[in-house]
Design a protein around this motif. Sequence first.
Motif, PDB file in Angstrom:
ATOM      1  N   ILE A 122     -42.528  34.686  18.303  1.00 43.28           N
ATOM      2  CA  ILE A 122     -42.190  33.842  17.148  1.00 43.28           C
ATOM      3  C   ILE A 122     -42.302  32.371  17.542  1.00 43.28           C
ATOM      4  O   ILE A 122     -42.808  31.531  16.787  1.00 43.28           O
ATOM      5  N   GLY A 123     -41.819  32.052  18.763  1.00 37.65           N
ATOM      6  CA  GLY A 123     -41.863  30.672  19.255  1.00 37.65           C
ATOM      7  C   GLY A 123     -43.279  30.145  19.328  1.00 37.65           C
ATOM      8  O   GLY A 123     -43.539  28.960  19.024  1.00 37.65           O
ATOM      9  N   ASN A 124     -44.239  30.968  19.720  1.00 36.62           N
ATOM     10  CA  ASN A 124     -45.634  30.534  19.779  1.00 36.62           C
ATOM     11  C   ASN A 124     -46.138  30.119  18.401  1.00 36.62           C
ATOM     12  O   ASN A 124     -46.890  29.139  18.264  1.00 36.62           O
ATOM     13  N   ASP A 125     -45.719  30.869  17.366  1.00 40.18           N
ATOM     14  CA  ASP A 125     -46.112  30.511  15.996  1.00 40.18           C
ATOM     15  C   ASP A 125     -45.497  29.172  15.587  1.00 40.18           C
ATOM     16  O   ASP A 125     -46.138  28.347  14.924  1.00 40.18           O
ATOM     17  N   ILE A 126     -44.230  28.951  15.989  1.00 45.00           N
ATOM     18  CA  ILE A 126     -43.548  27.683  15.667  1.00 45.00           C
ATOM     19  C   ILE A 126     -44.247  26.528  16.367  1.00 45.00           C
ATOM     20  O   ILE A 126     -44.480  25.464  15.776  1.00 45.00           O
ATOM     21  N   LEU A 178     -37.303  21.137  17.886  1.00 44.48           N
ATOM     22  CA  LEU A 178     -37.125  22.525  17.455  1.00 44.48           C
ATOM     23  C   LEU A 178     -36.670  23.420  18.601  1.00 44.48           C
ATOM     24  O   LEU A 178     -35.880  24.349  18.400  1.00 44.48           O
ATOM     25  N   GLY A 179     -37.163  23.146  19.813  1.00 41.43           N
ATOM     26  CA  GLY A 179     -36.687  23.899  20.963  1.00 41.43           C
ATOM     27  C   GLY A 179     -35.198  23.730  21.153  1.00 41.43           C
ATOM     28  O   GLY A 179     -34.461  24.701  21.405  1.00 41.43           O
ATOM     29  N   SER A 180     -34.703  22.487  21.005  1.00 41.40           N
ATOM     30  CA  SER A 180     -33.264  22.223  21.125  1.00 41.40           C
ATOM     31  C   SER A 180     -32.481  22.931  20.031  1.00 41.40           C
ATOM     32  O   SER A 180     -31.376  23.424  20.248  1.00 41.40           O
ATOM     33  N   LEU A 181     -33.060  22.968  18.812  1.00 41.19           N
ATOM     34  CA  LEU A 181     -32.401  23.627  17.694  1.00 41.19           C
ATOM     35  C   LEU A 181     -32.196  25.121  17.967  1.00 41.19           C
ATOM     36  O   LEU A 181     -31.172  25.713  17.618  1.00 41.19           O
ATOM     37  N   LEU A 182     -33.182  25.749  18.624  1.00 39.22           N
ATOM     38  CA  LEU A 182     -33.151  27.189  18.854  1.00 39.22           C
ATOM     39  C   LEU A 182     -32.489  27.575  20.180  1.00 39.22           C
ATOM     40  O   LEU A 182     -32.321  28.760  20.462  1.00 39.22           O
ATOM     41  N   TYR A 183     -32.124  26.574  20.968  1.00 38.74           N
ATOM     42  CA  TYR A 183     -31.539  26.831  22.284  1.00 38.74           C
ATOM     43  C   TYR A 183     -30.305  27.720  22.167  1.00 38.74           C
ATOM     44  O   TYR A 183     -29.402  27.459  21.375  1.00 38.74           O
ATOM     45  N   SER A 184     -30.273  28.785  22.943  1.00 42.41           N
ATOM     46  CA  SER A 184     -29.154  29.732  23.047  1.00 42.41           C
ATOM     47  C   SER A 184     -28.982  30.622  21.823  1.00 42.41           C
ATOM     48  O   SER A 184     -28.029  31.392  21.750  1.00 42.41           O
ATOM     49  N   LYS A 185     -29.888  30.519  20.840  1.00 48.52           N
ATOM     50  CA  LYS A 185     -29.799  31.391  19.666  1.00 48.52           C
ATOM     51  C   LYS A 185     -30.742  32.578  19.868  1.00 48.52           C
ATOM     52  O   LYS A 185     -31.955  32.402  19.989  1.00 48.52           O
ATOM     53  N   ASN A 186     -30.206  33.795  19.863  1.00 49.71           N
ATOM     54  CA  ASN A 186     -30.992  34.988  20.167  1.00 49.71           C
ATOM     55  C   ASN A 186     -31.270  35.860  18.950  1.00 49.71           C
ATOM     56  O   ASN A 186     -31.786  36.971  19.083  1.00 49.71           O
ATOM     57  N   ASP A 187     -30.940  35.352  17.764  1.00 46.20           N
ATOM     58  CA  ASP A 187     -31.141  36.098  16.532  1.00 46.20           C
ATOM     59  C   ASP A 187     -32.596  35.956  16.071  1.00 46.20           C
ATOM     60  O   ASP A 187     -33.031  34.872  15.681  1.00 46.20           O
ATOM     61  N   GLU A 193     -37.275  33.545  12.835  1.00 40.60           N
ATOM     62  CA  GLU A 193     -38.254  33.766  11.772  1.00 40.60           C
ATOM     63  C   GLU A 193     -37.990  32.839  10.584  1.00 40.60           C
ATOM     64  O   GLU A 193     -38.927  32.371   9.922  1.00 40.60           O
ATOM     65  N   PHE A 194     -36.710  32.589  10.303  1.00 39.38           N
ATOM     66  CA  PHE A 194     -36.358  31.654   9.227  1.00 39.38           C
ATOM     67  C   PHE A 194     -36.928  30.264   9.502  1.00 39.38           C
ATOM     68  O   PHE A 194     -37.471  29.609   8.602  1.00 39.38           O
ATOM     69  N   ILE A 195     -36.821  29.804  10.734  1.00 36.96           N
ATOM     70  CA  ILE A 195     -37.376  28.502  11.092  1.00 36.96           C
ATOM     71  C   ILE A 195     -38.912  28.531  10.989  1.00 36.96           C
ATOM     72  O   ILE A 195     -39.535  27.616  10.441  1.00 36.96           O
ATOM     73  N   TRP A 210     -42.639  23.716   5.801  1.00 37.57           N
ATOM     74  CA  TRP A 210     -43.934  23.626   6.482  1.00 37.57           C
ATOM     75  C   TRP A 210     -45.081  23.593   5.477  1.00 37.57           C
ATOM     76  O   TRP A 210     -46.163  23.082   5.777  1.00 37.57           O
ATOM     77  N   LYS A 211     -44.840  24.151   4.274  1.00 40.12           N
ATOM     78  CA  LYS A 211     -45.915  24.281   3.289  1.00 40.12           C
ATOM     79  C   LYS A 211     -46.118  23.019   2.454  1.00 40.12           C
ATOM     80  O   LYS A 211     -47.095  22.922   1.716  1.00 40.12           O
ATOM     81  N   LEU A 212     -45.171  22.072   2.541  1.00 46.14           N
ATOM     82  CA  LEU A 212     -45.307  20.837   1.762  1.00 46.14           C
ATOM     83  C   LEU A 212     -46.458  20.005   2.287  1.00 46.14           C
ATOM     84  O   LEU A 212     -46.709  19.935   3.490  1.00 46.14           O
TER      85      LEU A 212
END
Length: 853
Positions: free
Chosen positions: A355-359, A373-382, A387-389, A395-397
């Motif tokens: 998922i991270g590669n897509d981000i 974005l890496g900092s935002l996702l740090y320590s989050k394993n859900d 996928e929500f991010i 991103w579509k705007l």
Amino acid sequence: MIETILFRIAGDLSGKIGSRALRRVFLAWGLASDLKRLEENLSTIKAVLLDAEEKKTLNHELRLWLGRLKDVCYDAQDILDELEYEVLRKQVLKQYGSTKSKVRRFFSASNQPLLRLKMSLKIKKLRERLDEIAAQKSKFHLTELVDYRSVVPRETDSLVHSTGVIGRQKDKEIIVTSFLQADGKGMGGAISVLPIVGMGGMGKTTFAKILYNDERVEEYFQLRIWVWVSEKFDKKQILVKMIKSLTNQNCNDLDQDQLQICVRENLKSKRFLLVLDDMWCDDRAKWIELVDVLEGGADRSRVIVTTRSNSVAKIVGTVPTYNLRGLPDQDCVSLFKKWAFKEGEGEYSPKLMEIGNDIVKKCRGLPLAIKTLGSLLYSKNDEHYWEFIRDNEIWKLEQKETDILPALRISYDEMPSYLKPCFAFCSLSRKGYLHNSDWLALVWMAQGFLQPADGNQDPEDIAMQYIKEMHSRSLLQDFYDHSSFVTFKMHDLMHDLASSAGQTECAVVNYEQKSIPKGLRHLALSNRYLIDKEDPTFLQDLNSLQTMIFNFKAQGPILESFFNRFISTCRHLRVLQFKDSSFEVLPSSIGDLKHLRVLNLSGNRKIKKLPDSICKLHNLLYLSVYRCTELEELPRDIRNMVRLRCLFVTIKQNRLANDGIGCLKSLRTLCIGESENIDFLLQGVQHLTSLCELRILRCTNLKSLPLNLKNLKGLKHLEIGTCAHVDLREWDDDEDIKLRLQSLILFELPQLVTLPSWLQSSSKTLQSIKINACQNFSSLPDWLQNLTSLRRLYIESCPRLCKLPRWIPHLTALESLTIKSCQALSERFKEKTNEDWQKIAHVSNVRLYDIDI
């Protein structure tokens, strides 16, 4: 940001209504049913505000409902603040008021029967408005949500290490190699100018720092100078910053000719590297004027200009522009892994990395976006959150070049609600501004932004927690811990993000704008235009303001007239900053600002007296009359400012009254400076039981420190400077010292030969010592080795200090050692293998400015 503000205000209102003091007032006035109804409505509305945040974009009617709710909540905040003020005023009157003042109060408009009737009507009307809004809530089908957005802080520092920057090694080698070539070419054949161009977020400043700190570059250039330029190209300020970088002297008072002479003398016949970071000005005439000042430098001097603009590059460049491109895919992935995972964890999370590669691909090679974005996702394993991010609609705007990056918008949307108003508030400062945690703590406190996790947390600690959390989210840069406070800057794109987030609440009016958006709560004014034209409608649009910051120097009769009208109109102000202005009389109507928490009048060289009415500001947390050099005395009733936490003062008195400042039981910071007449501070200093920080600066006639100061167990930070007659050894024979200091700063103290022995009382707590420009300081005492918590030692301009003691290795906690302009001491470190080097080998961060290391 409306719903975030509402979430914060609703929580604040619930806390106030639940307070013991206000409950007593409500019950005494027969408003118990109104109280209960207010609590219920606030509780149910607050519960669905986070859901409203997610749904408002697609529902115009919901946005209107939130707007009405915001107005009601702000009105409620003002009403409850006014009630709190009256409770506090009554307490102050009981404690300090004379019989005469009590009688006068009874016959005034604010006596109890009239006040009760007035406030009861306001509260009933408020309850009815909130009832109506709460009744409309059901049609939006809102549900209760939990604010789950939080972050696990990571330990960081503000230094840029080339080994910690991913993907710029090739770029660095290309430029460093070109620097070291002998055939310099450029202005007059002596100086070449290299423009580095890249879009916002590409990492131009970080890359320039890598070049600037490269060992080969340090060795090659005799002088290195760093100047941040930004949008406004001001030749004088650039010269001031150059001199500051070269000599560490502040030369703001010199005129432009004197500055030019000073720069030329410092550059004469020396090979230098000058970095002009973040330049926007494409006015060739202004550029040539600056270039002329640099002519005296030696051959093969270099100038680096970082910019987003190719037109700027064409004007300044004498060698081909270096276009900084996005990072290669592999480097992007490596950078993302570094910020999104703890070391090594990325290899064990293949699904998250997929998922991270897509981000990462969506970040277009921009380091700032990847890091954020890496900092935002740090320590989050859900996986669902990742996928929500990845799949976020933002991103579509369609994105224009000037738009804020989608990654940054997502980082804001995913902030915890308590951080959002604090982050947006930072947009009131100009780009490139060096923020100070002490100041932010006070203004955030004034606005009710700080939400304690428990009732025992100090607001200053909560503010520091917020700042560190924003830093851990990569929202801040140039972050530096000074022990007692931290400083930081915001990347220009982060500043744009903060401005965008707070646009309905916060605004900076600059030289180009001719009007102010309506409905603002926080305003910074950067020009005189609106004041000078005396437009009456201008003030009418400001009557809901809570923050007013004047970011310019102003003087004259128009200013005084405006200031009087402004105070009379903006009755809901919490923060008022009017620095470096010149007016002789502060209007007595200042005492009517019942809600005022922060008042900054520093730098006014004309004001001689403060009106007695200023002592009616019982809610005031911060007062600064620092550098108000003509101020004759403080009002005697300053003791009535019972909530004052921070006081900065310059005064012409020779001593401070014990029954004034000495009665401020809530005072945490006291700074007395540039007060040439003071020969004694105050005897009652021991009563300042909350005092954490004391600064005594440039009190040239001061003979000694008050004896009772030594008993302040809560004092953590002590700074004393430019006090020629103060001898710190006067307490050395006293064994009953109770200080537990954490940081100590001493400068320009000719009596200081070594550190006083009474500091041993802080042997387990002292973390930072800074000694600067003490001409007779010659030794570090043996007991210093017992300072088990000492992490930072900074020594500058102490010519008689010739060596470090053999026991320096005993300071096992020492992390940072800085020695600057101590020639005799620095000479001992020329050889890295000698005995002196061994003494400091255990220190991870050593800075020796007088030698090459």
